[in-house]
Design a protein around this motif. Structure first.
Motif, short mmCIF file in Angstrom:
data_model
loop_
_atom_site.label_atom_id
_atom_site.label_comp_id
_atom_site.label_asym_id
_atom_site.label_seq_id
_atom_site.Cartn_x
_atom_site.Cartn_y
_atom_site.Cartn_z
N LEU A 218 0.76 -1.19 -0.03
CA LEU A 218 0.00 0.11 -0.13
C LEU A 218 0.72 1.21 0.10
CD1 LEU A 218 -2.79 -0.98 2.55
CD2 LEU A 218 -3.11 -0.90 0.15
N ILE A 219 1.77 1.32 0.76
CA ILE A 219 2.88 2.46 0.54
C ILE A 219 4.15 2.06 0.59
CG2 ILE A 219 1.14 3.78 2.03
CD1 ILE A 219 3.20 3.33 4.66
N ASP A 220 5.13 2.82 0.18
CA ASP A 220 6.39 2.91 -0.02
C ASP A 220 7.17 3.07 1.40
OD1 ASP A 220 6.41 1.56 -2.54
OD2 ASP A 220 6.33 3.84 -3.50
N PHE A 221 7.96 2.41 1.88
CA PHE A 221 8.66 2.57 3.11
C PHE A 221 10.05 1.74 3.27
CE2 PHE A 221 6.05 -0.86 4.37
CZ PHE A 221 6.68 -1.64 5.16
N SER A 222 10.90 2.32 3.94
CA SER A 222 11.97 1.42 4.25
C SER A 222 12.39 1.26 5.89
CB SER A 222 13.39 2.25 3.64
OG SER A 222 13.35 3.75 4.57
N ILE A 223 12.58 0.00 5.99
CA ILE A 223 13.03 -0.31 7.55
C ILE A 223 14.34 0.31 7.87
CG2 ILE A 223 13.48 -2.25 8.78
CD1 ILE A 223 10.85 -2.32 7.83
N PRO A 224 14.25 1.07 9.07
CA PRO A 224 15.51 1.74 9.27
C PRO A 224 16.61 0.73 10.23
CG PRO A 224 13.76 2.26 11.00
CD PRO A 224 13.08 1.47 9.76
N THR A 225 17.03 0.12 9.36
CA THR A 225 17.88 -1.31 9.90
C THR A 225 19.19 -0.63 10.69
OG1 THR A 225 18.91 -1.30 7.69
CG2 THR A 225 17.11 -2.87 8.11
N GLY A 226 19.71 0.51 10.13
CA GLY A 226 20.73 1.37 10.82
C GLY A 226 20.50 1.50 12.35
N ASP A 227 19.41 2.14 12.45
CA ASP A 227 18.96 2.72 14.00
C ASP A 227 18.59 1.51 14.72
OD1 ASP A 227 18.66 5.83 13.66
OD2 ASP A 227 17.23 5.16 12.05
N ILE A 228 18.06 0.54 14.22
CA ILE A 228 17.88 -0.86 15.03
C ILE A 228 19.15 -1.51 15.31
CG2 ILE A 228 16.93 -3.01 14.75
CD1 ILE A 228 14.59 -1.89 13.00
N ALA A 229 20.04 -1.64 14.19
CA ALA A 229 21.51 -2.12 14.51
C ALA A 229 22.18 -1.52 15.60
CB ALA A 229 22.14 -2.37 13.24
N ARG A 230 22.14 -0.18 15.47
CA ARG A 230 22.68 0.76 16.54
C ARG A 230 22.01 0.12 18.07
NH1 ARG A 230 22.21 4.40 12.49
NH2 ARG A 230 24.06 4.81 11.22
N GLN A 231 20.95 0.08 18.16
CA GLN A 231 20.20 -0.14 19.53
C GLN A 231 20.59 -1.74 20.03
OE1 GLN A 231 16.04 0.08 18.50
NE2 GLN A 231 16.07 2.56 18.22
N TRP A 232 20.96 -2.56 18.86
CA TRP A 232 21.67 -3.86 19.38
C TRP A 232 22.82 -3.61 19.75
CZ3 TRP A 232 19.34 -8.24 20.71
CH2 TRP A 232 17.98 -8.30 20.13
N THR A 233 23.60 -2.89 19.08
CA THR A 233 24.89 -2.70 19.57
C THR A 233 25.18 -2.07 20.86
OG1 THR A 233 25.72 -2.45 17.17
CG2 THR A 233 27.32 -1.53 18.82
N ALA A 234 24.44 -1.01 21.06
CA ALA A 234 24.29 -0.43 22.56
C ALA A 234 23.83 -1.37 23.79
CB ALA A 234 23.33 0.76 22.55
N ALA A 235 22.91 -2.20 23.14
CA ALA A 235 22.45 -3.43 24.13
C ALA A 235 23.36 -4.44 24.33
CB ALA A 235 21.08 -3.86 23.68
N GLY A 236 24.15 -4.43 23.66
CA GLY A 236 25.40 -5.45 23.58
C GLY A 236 26.18 -5.19 24.52
N VAL A 237 26.88 -3.87 24.51
CA VAL A 237 27.70 -3.30 25.41
C VAL A 237 27.14 -3.39 26.79
CG1 VAL A 237 28.94 -1.27 25.98
CG2 VAL A 237 28.71 -1.67 23.44
N MET A 238 25.77 -2.95 26.87
CA MET A 238 25.20 -3.00 28.25
C MET A 238 25.28 -4.36 28.76
SD MET A 238 21.02 -2.90 28.99
CE MET A 238 21.00 -4.52 28.47
N GLY A 239 24.87 -5.30 28.05
CA GLY A 239 24.94 -6.62 28.41
C GLY A 239 26.42 -7.13 28.87
N ALA A 240 27.35 -6.57 28.38
CA ALA A 240 28.57 -6.92 28.73
C ALA A 240 28.94 -6.43 30.18
CB ALA A 240 29.70 -6.48 27.94
N ALA A 241 28.39 -5.10 30.50
CA ALA A 241 28.68 -4.36 31.50
C ALA A 241 27.98 -5.13 32.62
CB ALA A 241 28.15 -2.91 31.52
N VAL A 242 26.75 -5.43 32.69
CA VAL A 242 25.97 -6.15 33.37
C VAL A 242 26.53 -7.54 33.71
CG1 VAL A 242 23.55 -7.20 33.94
CG2 VAL A 242 23.76 -4.87 32.78
#
Length: 483
Positions: free
Chosen positions: A400-424
């Motif tokens: 119905l509409i053209d859109f793009s998945i913001p994979t870059g933003d999602i990947a950065r959230q996973w990267t930050a979560a990975g660093v967080m996981g290491a700290a925890v």
């Protein structure tokens, strides 16, 4: 900027509300035990299911039509009268089958179910009108008032020795209070009072005939597993499951606030322009749907037993369930943005099909897995069914509409979560090797605080979009914009 700050206000309100509810649930679990907690949530589960027949999609229809029209009072009154009639019918049904209701719950609760249905209906219609008036931040702010009032009354009643009846009283008082306050705000914001005509009922029906399944879908995501568990496991095990579920749902708050904030805006834009005009807002929603859920999943895997021990030692058996339920809520966080967008561009018929697929899959998987695998089967069934519906929703919306998945933003959230996981993880190792903290609650609060700080600091550093969003929505930025 305005949408960002509205989302933040709504999210902070729901965050405060959930924190209050979390504390109350812990108090209930520790004072009454998992058995009474299971009975309480079985009643709420039944009310949630019966509430679908009471509203029949009216809530979503009221929000949609009010956001598109100037006949606010007419649509609000029409929605209220229809739902009241359905409530009376459902109340009669509950009374006729009260013995079966009581047998299923394991407690004499038919009258309580009717009371809960009424207060839920009142609050639901009030919230629908507020959201349609673009007062999402107000409806969000009323949530902590409701839960805070409920929690205070419930805990006070428990300490006074009232028992499970105190839970019922607190629940009803909280809902009624915000319904009255919300109604007062609605009346103050109405430009004129007009009564509904046949056209208004017809407009509500044309939307509600599809959107009612959205309500059913929401109930299915939250309550199918608990409802089916009621036939196969003890109320004590249900209490363990709902404790894990409460933690998982806590992480969904921001995504829910985002979708509720954007819906009336998307609806207005789509009504004035073409559906493609909402693509930018939809992509923004996807970019932030996992903002809290992604680190929540990492933290839930590492701290599951510690988090559940806050409720009591008997709840730690739900650690594996908690991880699977957080996966389910993560997928749901993205799926919700798809169906919200479909409804906003006035395609509730497609959202109807998606929701139907989810509900059928959820029921089949829960019935198939719970008898053999218990609460872990319920969690897997929920996660699997919502994943199926996400795939279907993507297929429909992309046509119905053209859109793009913001994979870059999602990947950065996973990267930050990975660093967080290491700290925890490092913090957990240091604690077990050198500190041996005896107070589990203090340990959980410390580790959650450390994890959140690391996650958001790293994300702020590596994500230009998140950094811009934060700086644009600071109070100082708002003051500059107003000038």
């Amino acid at each position: 900027m305005r949408l960002g700050q509205t989302s933040i206000i709504h999210f902070v309100s729901r965050l405060l509300a959930s924190a209050l509810g979390f504390v109350a649930t812990i108090a209930i679990a520790r004072i009454l035990g998992s058995d009474s907690l299971g009975i309480y949530y079985l009643i709420i589960s039944m009310v949630s299911w019966l509430g679908i027949a009471v509203t029949m999609g009216v809530r979503g229809a009221v929000t949609k039509r009010i956001s598109d029209s100037e006949d606010e009072a007419a649509y609000a009154i029409a929605g209220g009268t229809v739902s009241t009639g359905l409530f009376l019918v459902m109340s009669a049904v509950v009374l006729i089958f009260q013995q079966q209701v009581n047998d299923y719950i394991g407690y004499s609760a038919a009258e309580v179910v009717i009371l809960f249905l009424f207060v839920n209906l009142a609050q639901s219609i009030v919230n629908a009108v507020l959201n349609g008036q673009h007062l999402v931040h107000i409806s969000g702010a009323l949530t902590p008032v409701r839960i805070g009032t409920r929690s205070i009354v419930q805990i006070t009643a428990l300490l006074a020795g009232v028992g499970i009846t105190g839970l019922f009283i607190g629940y009803a008082v909280g809902y009624l209070l915000v319904a009255v306050v919300g109604l007062w705000i609605i009346i103050r914001n109405l430009t004129e009072i007009s009564f509904p005509r046949r056209k208004h009922y017809r407009d509500l029906f044309s939307y509600a005939k599809y959107s009612w399944l959205g309500s059913l879908r929401s109930r299915a995501f939250n309550w199918v597993d608990i409802a089916v568990l009621g036939f196969f496991v003890s109320s004590s095990i249900i209490g363990v499951y709902t404790a894990a579920w409460n933690i998982a749902v806590f992480l969904m708050l921001f995504g829910g606030s985002l979708s509720q904030t954007l819906f009336p805006e998307m609806s207005s834009i789509s009504a004035e322009d073409d559906p493609q005009s909402v693509a930018g807002l939809f992509e923004t929603a996807l970019a932030y749907a996992g903002l809290i859920l992604i680190p929540g999943l990492v933290g839930g895997i590492l701290l599951g037993e510690h988090l559940l021990r806050v409720y009591g030692d008997e709840f730690t058996q739900g650690a594996a369930v908690l991880s699977v339920l957080i996966v389910a809520t993560l997928i749901q966080g993205y799926q919700r943005q798809f169906t919200t967008t479909l409804n906003a561009i006035d395609r509730p018929d497609i959202a109807f099909r998606i929701n139907a697929i989810f509900i059928v899959a959820n029921v089949i998987l829960n019935v198939g897995l719970i008898p053999s695998y218990g609460i872990i089967g319920a969690a897997v069934a929920t996660a699997s069914s919502v994943a199926i519906s996400l795939g279907v929703a993507y297929t429909y919306l992309s046509s119905l509409i053209d859109f793009s998945i913001p994979t870059g933003d999602i990947a950065r959230q996973w990267t930050a979560a990975g660093v967080m996981g290491a700290a925890v993880y490092l913090s957990l190792w240091l604690e077990s090797a050198y500190l041996n903290v005896s107070n589990n609650t203090a340990l959980v609060l410390t580790l959650v605080t450390v994890g959140a700080a690391v996650y958001f600091l790293v994300l702020f550093g590596i994500s230009p979009r998140f950094r811009t969003t934060v700086t644009d929505n600071l109070p100082s930025s708002r003051l500059l914009a107003d000038r």
